[in-house]
Design a protein around this motif. Structure first.
Motif, PDB file in Angstrom:
ATOM      1  N   GLY A   1      -4.970   0.495   3.614  1.00 35.19           N
ATOM      2  CA  GLY A   1      -3.685   0.916   4.116  1.00 35.19           C
ATOM      3  C   GLY A   1      -3.664   1.937   5.380  1.00 35.19           C
ATOM      4  O   GLY A   1      -4.310   1.633   6.412  1.00 35.19           O
ATOM      5  N   ASP A   2      -2.870   2.861   5.268  1.00 33.32           N
ATOM      6  CA  ASP A   2      -2.842   3.884   6.622  1.00 33.32           C
ATOM      7  C   ASP A   2      -3.751   4.994   5.986  1.00 33.32           C
ATOM      8  O   ASP A   2      -3.597   6.158   6.655  1.00 33.32           O
ATOM      9  CB  ASP A   2      -1.388   4.288   6.758  1.00 33.32           C
ATOM     10  CG  ASP A   2      -0.749   3.248   7.574  1.00 33.32           C
ATOM     11  OD1 ASP A   2      -1.344   2.359   8.044  1.00 33.32           O
ATOM     12  OD2 ASP A   2       0.433   3.507   7.925  1.00 33.32           O
ATOM     13  N   ASN A   3      -4.502   5.169   4.856  1.00 34.46           N
ATOM     14  CA  ASN A   3      -5.210   6.337   4.639  1.00 34.46           C
ATOM     15  C   ASN A   3      -6.228   6.514   5.546  1.00 34.46           C
ATOM     16  O   ASN A   3      -6.490   7.791   5.637  1.00 34.46           O
ATOM     17  CB  ASN A   3      -5.715   5.974   2.978  1.00 34.46           C
ATOM     18  CG  ASN A   3      -6.015   7.262   2.259  1.00 34.46           C
ATOM     19  OD1 ASN A   3      -5.316   8.150   2.149  1.00 34.46           O
ATOM     20  ND2 ASN A   3      -7.256   7.308   2.163  1.00 34.46           N
TER      21      ASN A   3
ATOM     22  N   PRO B   1       8.070   1.330   6.817  1.00 34.91           N
ATOM     23  CA  PRO B   1       8.484   0.182   6.996  1.00 34.91           C
ATOM     24  C   PRO B   1       7.646  -0.872   7.634  1.00 34.91           C
ATOM     25  O   PRO B   1       7.820  -1.813   7.362  1.00 34.91           O
ATOM     26  CB  PRO B   1       9.614   0.551   8.224  1.00 34.91           C
ATOM     27  CG  PRO B   1       9.639   2.051   8.454  1.00 34.91           C
ATOM     28  CD  PRO B   1       8.564   2.691   7.441  1.00 34.91           C
ATOM     29  N   ASP B   2       6.527  -0.483   8.322  1.00 32.39           N
ATOM     30  CA  ASP B   2       5.741  -1.429   8.791  1.00 32.39           C
ATOM     31  C   ASP B   2       4.634  -2.158   7.863  1.00 32.39           C
ATOM     32  O   ASP B   2       4.291  -3.179   7.876  1.00 32.39           O
ATOM     33  CB  ASP B   2       4.649  -0.821   9.791  1.00 32.39           C
ATOM     34  CG  ASP B   2       4.042   0.405   9.554  1.00 32.39           C
ATOM     35  OD1 ASP B   2       4.713   1.312   8.501  1.00 32.39           O
ATOM     36  OD2 ASP B   2       3.065   0.871   9.824  1.00 32.39           O
ATOM     37  N   HIS B   3       4.701  -1.615   6.496  1.00 37.56           N
ATOM     38  CA  HIS B   3       4.000  -2.192   5.316  1.00 37.56           C
ATOM     39  C   HIS B   3       4.951  -2.810   4.345  1.00 37.56           C
ATOM     40  O   HIS B   3       4.658  -3.703   3.721  1.00 37.56           O
ATOM     41  CB  HIS B   3       3.082  -1.029   4.840  1.00 37.56           C
ATOM     42  CG  HIS B   3       2.115  -0.588   5.681  1.00 37.56           C
ATOM     43  ND1 HIS B   3       0.835  -0.900   5.922  1.00 37.56           N
ATOM     44  CD2 HIS B   3       2.418   0.585   6.692  1.00 37.56           C
ATOM     45  CE1 HIS B   3       0.292  -0.093   6.835  1.00 37.56           C
ATOM     46  NE2 HIS B   3       0.978   0.622   7.509  1.00 37.56           N
ATOM     47  N   TYR B   4       6.099  -2.001   4.144  1.00 36.80           N
ATOM     48  CA  TYR B   4       7.122  -2.577   3.169  1.00 36.80           C
ATOM     49  C   TYR B   4       8.331  -3.385   3.490  1.00 36.80           C
ATOM     50  O   TYR B   4       8.909  -3.935   2.735  1.00 36.80           O
ATOM     51  CB  TYR B   4       7.584  -1.417   2.524  1.00 36.80           C
ATOM     52  CG  TYR B   4       8.411  -1.409   1.275  1.00 36.80           C
ATOM     53  CD1 TYR B   4       8.059  -2.249   0.099  1.00 36.80           C
ATOM     54  CD2 TYR B   4       9.584  -0.690   0.977  1.00 36.80           C
ATOM     55  CE1 TYR B   4       8.679  -2.346  -0.949  1.00 36.80           C
ATOM     56  CE2 TYR B   4      10.250  -0.773  -0.058  1.00 36.80           C
ATOM     57  CZ  TYR B   4       9.967  -1.560  -1.216  1.00 36.80           C
ATOM     58  OH  TYR B   4      10.781  -1.827  -2.385  1.00 36.80           O
TER      59      TYR B   4
ATOM     60  N   THR C   1       0.692  -1.127   0.028  1.00 35.80           N
ATOM     61  CA  THR C   1      -0.025  -0.001   0.108  1.00 35.80           C
ATOM     62  C   THR C   1       0.822   1.187  -0.009  1.00 35.80           C
ATOM     63  O   THR C   1       0.680   2.411  -0.493  1.00 35.80           O
ATOM     64  CB  THR C   1      -0.875  -0.038   1.260  1.00 35.80           C
ATOM     65  OG1 THR C   1      -0.081   0.098   2.415  1.00 35.80           O
ATOM     66  CG2 THR C   1      -2.021  -1.007   1.238  1.00 35.80           C
ATOM     67  N   HIS C   2       1.980   1.078   0.464  1.00 34.01           N
ATOM     68  CA  HIS C   2       3.006   2.200   0.774  1.00 34.01           C
ATOM     69  C   HIS C   2       4.358   1.843   1.437  1.00 34.01           C
ATOM     70  O   HIS C   2       4.381   1.005   1.898  1.00 34.01           O
ATOM     71  CB  HIS C   2       2.379   3.663   1.627  1.00 34.01           C
ATOM     72  CG  HIS C   2       1.954   3.507   2.843  1.00 34.01           C
ATOM     73  ND1 HIS C   2       1.196   2.322   3.152  1.00 34.01           N
ATOM     74  CD2 HIS C   2       2.471   4.065   4.121  1.00 34.01           C
ATOM     75  CE1 HIS C   2       1.066   2.370   4.659  1.00 34.01           C
ATOM     76  NE2 HIS C   2       1.926   3.507   5.028  1.00 34.01           N
ATOM     77  N   PHE C   3       5.526   3.063   1.359  1.00 32.91           N
ATOM     78  CA  PHE C   3       6.571   2.272   1.399  1.00 32.91           C
ATOM     79  C   PHE C   3       7.157   2.465   2.821  1.00 32.91           C
ATOM     80  O   PHE C   3       8.135   2.062   3.418  1.00 32.91           O
ATOM     81  CB  PHE C   3       7.721   3.345   0.683  1.00 32.91           C
ATOM     82  CG  PHE C   3       7.752   4.816   1.294  1.00 32.91           C
ATOM     83  CD1 PHE C   3       7.080   5.829   0.944  1.00 32.91           C
ATOM     84  CD2 PHE C   3       8.665   5.033   2.199  1.00 32.91           C
ATOM     85  CE1 PHE C   3       6.965   7.143   1.458  1.00 32.91           C
ATOM     86  CE2 PHE C   3       8.849   6.092   2.731  1.00 32.91           C
ATOM     87  CZ  PHE C   3       8.158   7.351   2.476  1.00 32.91           C
TER      88      PHE C   3
ATOM     89  N   GLY D   1      -4.856  -0.642   7.792  1.00 33.67           N
ATOM     90  CA  GLY D   1      -3.209  -1.143   8.244  1.00 33.67           C
ATOM     91  C   GLY D   1      -3.155  -1.254   9.877  1.00 33.67           C
ATOM     92  O   GLY D   1      -1.986  -1.924  10.175  1.00 33.67           O
ATOM     93  N   HIS D   2      -3.826  -0.740  10.563  1.00 34.65           N
ATOM     94  CA  HIS D   2      -3.290  -0.710  11.893  1.00 34.65           C
ATOM     95  C   HIS D   2      -5.154  -0.713  12.553  1.00 34.65           C
ATOM     96  O   HIS D   2      -6.073  -0.514  11.921  1.00 34.65           O
ATOM     97  CB  HIS D   2      -2.801   0.602  12.407  1.00 34.65           C
ATOM     98  CG  HIS D   2      -1.563   0.566  11.706  1.00 34.65           C
ATOM     99  ND1 HIS D   2      -0.414   0.006  12.306  1.00 34.65           N
ATOM    100  CD2 HIS D   2      -1.083   1.490  10.666  1.00 34.65           C
ATOM    101  CE1 HIS D   2       0.631   0.316  11.459  1.00 34.65           C
ATOM    102  NE2 HIS D   2       0.115   1.142  10.390  1.00 34.65           N
ATOM    103  N   GLU D   3      -5.136  -1.173  13.976  1.00 34.18           N
ATOM    104  CA  GLU D   3      -6.284  -1.238  14.579  1.00 34.18           C
ATOM    105  C   GLU D   3      -7.220  -2.220  13.888  1.00 34.18           C
ATOM    106  O   GLU D   3      -6.566  -3.334  13.379  1.00 34.18           O
ATOM    107  CB  GLU D   3      -7.091   0.036  14.674  1.00 34.18           C
ATOM    108  CG  GLU D   3      -6.047   1.336  15.393  1.00 34.18           C
ATOM    109  CD  GLU D   3      -7.079   2.619  15.437  1.00 34.18           C
ATOM    110  OE1 GLU D   3      -7.493   3.027  14.402  1.00 34.18           O
ATOM    111  OE2 GLU D   3      -7.486   2.680  16.590  1.00 34.18           O
TER     112      GLU D   3
END
Ligand SMILES: [Zn+2]
Ligand SMILES: [Zn+2]
Length: 331
Positions: free
Chosen positions: A191-193, A74-77, A70-72, A234-236
């Motif tokens: 994602g984190d959006n 560190p927690d995702h990539y 979803t995006h760069f 991406g969280h919760e």
């Protein structure tokens, strides 16, 4: 590991961040190979946990054929490089994120110099500079970047046997952030959006584009039009009610704009001065600016600049430079 809707599993992986604790990545089952959305931090604890959780439903790394990021961040990539080596997977990442990866995680000196100039001109005092400038440097070790096999622009379809995810480019939290939308299932992987209670960070910095907050608001308004029953963040945790959550986020940013305008009503200030006056931990009234970590202070300054620049583009504030510092004032 939890099957959040038939065929899609939520996998929580630990991250060394005291507020967030976990990142959610999602596994989409397919007959001829599985799709993994995001990867987790590159730490053994996350890697081992992922391996174990996949084994619970009889999946090993080599059964994964597609990885979409979803995006760069560190927690995702972070684990993408390691997982790409162990699987047959093709890695897909937005074109704009691909450009950032090298300067963030491999050749970092240029970005460090740019960040120092950026923070200095926005008023960060010399005695705090080193800490703020280098605040995210430690994160590079939590990322083994995979060079993407597929670069996305938005509008593509990521297909498995039973799902067709539409790639939606949603810049703001990062320049090439994407969400995945499954119209038949009415599922949005956000994602984190959009997160259920946390307000995603949107900061203006050397790599953010000129108006990341404006981009973010536009992307929220675009997502608001989708027919969505379930949001996988991406969280919760997964949640429902996309439109009310978007309205809440829009109200939050309007409130912040008002706070910032109030802070410069009497005199022009730097972004650092404004950020230091604002309430970043509203739930704990006795905690103030001095209690934030260097990274949080930096994020707060960058977020304040995002608001100021967005209001400058809309004609509400103006900026000028004095003694190599940038000051913002009411227009
Ligand atoms: Zn992020
Ligand atoms: Zn994240």
């Amino acid at each position: 590991m939890k099957e959040v809707t038939p065929g899609i599993y939520q996998i929580q992986l630990p991250i060394p961040n005291p507020y967030l604790k976990y990142v959610n990545i999602y596994l989409v089952q397919g007959n001829s190979g599985h799709l993994l959305i995001d990867t987790g931090w590159n730490i053994d604890e996350a890697f081992d946990s992922l391996k174990k959780q996949l084994a619970e439903i009889g999946i090993s790394f080599k059964d994964i054929t597609q990885i979409v990021i979803t995006h760069f961040h560190p927690d995702h990539y972070g684990l993408s490089g390691r997982l790409k080596r162990l699987s047959r997977a093709k890695v897909a990442l937005h074109n704009l994120e691909k450009d950032i990866v090298d300067s963030r995680y491999i050749n970092m000196d240029d970005l460090l110099r740019q960040m120092e100039r950026w923070l200095h001109s926005n008023g960060v005092p010399t005695d705090e500079m080193r800490e703020l400038q280098r605040a995210s440097l430690g994160m590079a070790k939590f990322v083994t970047p995979a060079s993407p096999d597929i670069t996305l622009l938005g509008g593509e379809t990521i297909a498995t046997d039973s799902f067709n995810f539409k790639v939606i480019w949603t810049p703001g939290h990062s320049p090439g952030h994407i969400c995945l939308y499954e119209p038949a299932q009415k599922v949005l992987i956000s994602g984190d959006n959009i997160l259920p209670t946390i307000t995603p960070h949107v900061g203006r910095h050397p790599q953010s584009g000129t108006d990341p907050l404006g981009d973010y608001i536009d992307s929220l308004n675009m997502l608001k039009k989708l027919d969505v029953n379930l949001i996988l963040p991406g969280h919760e945790n997964p949640f429902t009610g996309l439109k009310p959550r978007i309205e809440e986020l829009l109200r939050h940013h309007k409130r912040r704009n008002r706070e910032i305008l109030a802070a410069i009503r009497a005199e022009a200030k730097t972004a650092y001065q404004i950020a230091a006056e604002m309430d970043w931990i509203p739930d704990v009234s006795e905690l103030g600016w001095q209690d934030l970590t260097p990274l949080d202070k930096r994020l707060a300054v960058l977020e304040t600049i995002a608001h100021l620049e967005s209001m400058r583009i809309n004609g509400k504030v103006d900026k000028f430079s004095r003694d190599s510092l940038i000051y913002y004032q009411l227009n």
